[in-house]
Design a protein around this motif. Structure first.
Motif, short mmCIF file in Angstrom:
data_model
loop_
_atom_site.label_atom_id
_atom_site.label_comp_id
_atom_site.label_asym_id
_atom_site.label_seq_id
_atom_site.Cartn_x
_atom_site.Cartn_y
_atom_site.Cartn_z
N PRO B 191 76.81 162.04 94.17
CA PRO B 191 75.64 162.32 95.01
C PRO B 191 74.41 162.64 94.14
CG PRO B 191 77.06 164.26 94.92
CD PRO B 191 77.74 163.19 94.09
N LEU B 192 73.86 161.60 93.52
CA LEU B 192 72.84 161.84 92.49
C LEU B 192 71.51 162.35 93.06
CD1 LEU B 192 73.41 158.97 89.90
CD2 LEU B 192 74.06 161.38 89.74
N GLN B 193 71.20 162.02 94.32
CA GLN B 193 69.95 162.55 94.88
C GLN B 193 69.99 164.08 94.92
OE1 GLN B 193 69.32 160.65 98.65
NE2 GLN B 193 68.54 158.78 97.72
N GLU B 194 71.10 164.62 95.42
CA GLU B 194 71.22 166.08 95.52
C GLU B 194 71.28 166.72 94.13
OE1 GLU B 194 72.94 163.82 97.13
OE2 GLU B 194 73.35 164.41 99.21
N ILE B 195 71.99 166.07 93.23
CA ILE B 195 72.10 166.61 91.87
C ILE B 195 70.72 166.59 91.19
CG2 ILE B 195 73.09 166.20 89.57
CD1 ILE B 195 75.65 165.25 91.02
N ALA B 196 69.97 165.51 91.40
CA ALA B 196 68.63 165.41 90.80
C ALA B 196 67.71 166.48 91.38
CB ALA B 196 68.06 164.01 91.05
N ASP B 197 67.82 166.74 92.69
CA ASP B 197 67.01 167.80 93.31
C ASP B 197 67.29 169.15 92.64
OD1 ASP B 197 65.84 166.06 95.05
OD2 ASP B 197 67.13 166.56 96.76
N LEU B 198 68.56 169.43 92.40
CA LEU B 198 68.93 170.71 91.78
C LEU B 198 68.44 170.78 90.34
CD1 LEU B 198 72.54 171.00 93.20
CD2 LEU B 198 70.63 172.55 93.65
#
Lengths: 80, 399
Positions: B191-198
């Protein structure tokens, strides 16, 4: 904050569900040598400890952890 | 005694020999195409190769390797720091950087060296590495060498990652988060979108291993970060030439100019011989094909969906979504081994994965699709799994 004795009590209770060999769990119990935990089970135990105390336990400490007492001391130190 | 620790492995190997199970040491005697070979005397469909685009057998890549060998010789005989680079090495690095739309690239002699060396070097004593629990062995090896504090987050679980970043406080700014684009065993996508947000929220850095997603995901085939629309948030991408590019070797690319300095600190880059001219040449050609022929990616996904839908229709325990890696899980060790053998006897070679290489206590029959598989080959693979059900080796909906 968590003192050594409370960490020990928590661990002894937590480890009961992995106690396939039905050994007496105390601070001298070996996680691998006595309980026979697999590497996956060790990580499961670590995750449950982390959730309970809201801490992260670095993998770096694991080579120094053999017994329940070793793990209880590490939890206490991270919590302090 | 020093060697006593290998007794358990010796017993396992002896068991495999007694059972004549070749799942971990099969010899391919003849390669008939990218998707078919003669293995241990049997003609089989190759469904466990990671040859996602089928380029290992592409005549254009073979010819490029042949020409490079004639021009440059068979090997480089040493490190690029000691012996110097061939112009081909620099050309490949420039082409990789251009392909990913970043300024900087390093090539390595293997994908393992790329991932291990980069992880071991980027973070050091005083820093923190947050890695996905199901990370590849090369990542675990690298972080162990790094000297950094190493903390696992639950597999592809942004909420768990967020908790751990919060717990770090100010140290989050000295943290390298590590994720993979596609996880190699079950084929699931991070889930790279969520990981990038963090990563942005906490000011950490992010490294993504695109070993199984280069050429597989993204409009231009750059991987999972492109598909998720978060390439700007990814500080370092590592990957391999050995899968979609059909060669061997690895890379790290980055938008950060500091990568050029990092290069001279990576022991797995400094103290090993550089990639051979033939591999560099075939990889350059394969990268062009990957870039210019998106239809290969479409064909790969057609095959992946065909296999996934076919196995799911049989009621087998496959993952939640189609992927070029489709794994069938078994709780029972004996059933998994017998199933592998029957598939092989029926002319289908897949990967048998046993714990702890699998991400749980389950055993896996891991299938990887290729653009080069024909629809008829995929249907034969599905048919071989149907035969497993008929033989009672796997139960629908409860493998």
């Amino acid at each position: 904050m968590a003192d050594y004795q409370s960490c020990l009590a928590f661990l002894c209770e937590l480890l009961q569900k992995y106690n396939r060999k039905r050994v007496m769990i105390n601070e001298n119990t070996g996680l691998v040598t006595d309980l026979g935990l697999s590497s996956l089970e060790v990580m499961e135990v670590i995750e449950q400890i982390e959730d309970h105390y809201d801490i992260s336990i670095p993998l770096n400490i694991l080579p120094d952890v053999n017994t329940v007492a070793d793990l209880a001391r590490k939890i206490r130190d991270i919590n302090s | 005694m020093l060697l006593d620790k290998f007794k358990e492995m010796a017993a396992f190997q002896a068991e495999l020999r007694d059972r004549k199970l070749k799942a971990f040491g099969a010899v391919t005697e003849e390669l008939l195409s990218a998707t078919e070979g003669v293995v241990e005397g049997r003609r089989v469909i190759l469904a466990g190769t990671n040859n996602y685009l089928g380029l290992s057998a592409d005549p254009r890549c073979i010819e490029a390797a042949r020409e490079a060998t004639s021009r440059w010789g068979t090997g480089t005989t040493g490190s690029r720091l000691a012996n110097g680079s061939f112009s081909e090495h620099q050309a490949l690095e420039a082409e990789l950087a251009a392909f990913f739309g970043v300024g900087h690239a390093i090539t390595f002699s293997t994908g393992y060296a790329a991932t291990m060396g980069t992880c071991a070097t980027l973070a050091g004593p005083g820093d923190v590495i947050l890695l996905d629990a199901d990370s590849h062995s090369s990542i675990y090896s690298g972080v162990k060498l790094s000297g950094a504090e190493v903390i696992r987050y639950r597999h592809s679980d942004p909420a768990d990652l967020a908790k751990r970043l919060r717990r770090l406080g100010d140290r989050a700014a000295n943290t390298l988060i590590v994720a993979e684009g596609i996880y190699s065993m079950l084929g699931d996508i991070a889930p790279l979108q969520e990981i990038a947000d963090l990563k942005r929220q906490y000011g950490a850095m992010l490294l993504v291993d695109e070993a199984h997603s280069l050429g597989v995901l993204g409009e231009r085939g750059r991987g999972a970060a492109e598909a998720a629309g978060v390439e700007d948030a990814v500080d370092f991408i590592v990957g391999t030439f050995s899968k979609s590019l059909g060669g061997i070797g690895g890379y790290c690319v980055s938008q950060h100019a500091e990568l050029e300095d990092v290069r001279y600190c990576i022991r797995a880059y400094i103290f090993t011989a550089s990639p051979t001219p033939s591999v560099v040449a075939s990889t350059r050609r394969a990268l062009q094909i990957l870039r210019d022929e998106p239809e290969l990616r479409e064909q790969l996904w057609d095959n992946a969906r065909r296999l996934y839908d076919g196995l799911k229709a049989l009621g087998l325990a496959v993952g939640p979504a189609p992927s070029p890696v489709v794994a069938v899980e078994f709780e029972d060790r004996e059933a998994a081994m017998a199933a592998w053998q029957q598939l092989f006897d029926n002319g289908v070679y897949v990967n048998l994965v046993v714990p702890p290489a699998s991400p749980s206590t389950n055993y896996l029959l891991r299938n990887s699709m290729s653009a080069a598989h024909t629809a008829e080959q995929v249907d034969r693979i599905i048919g071989a799994y149907r035969d497993l059900i008929d033989a009672g080796l796997v139960t629908p909906s409860a493998a």
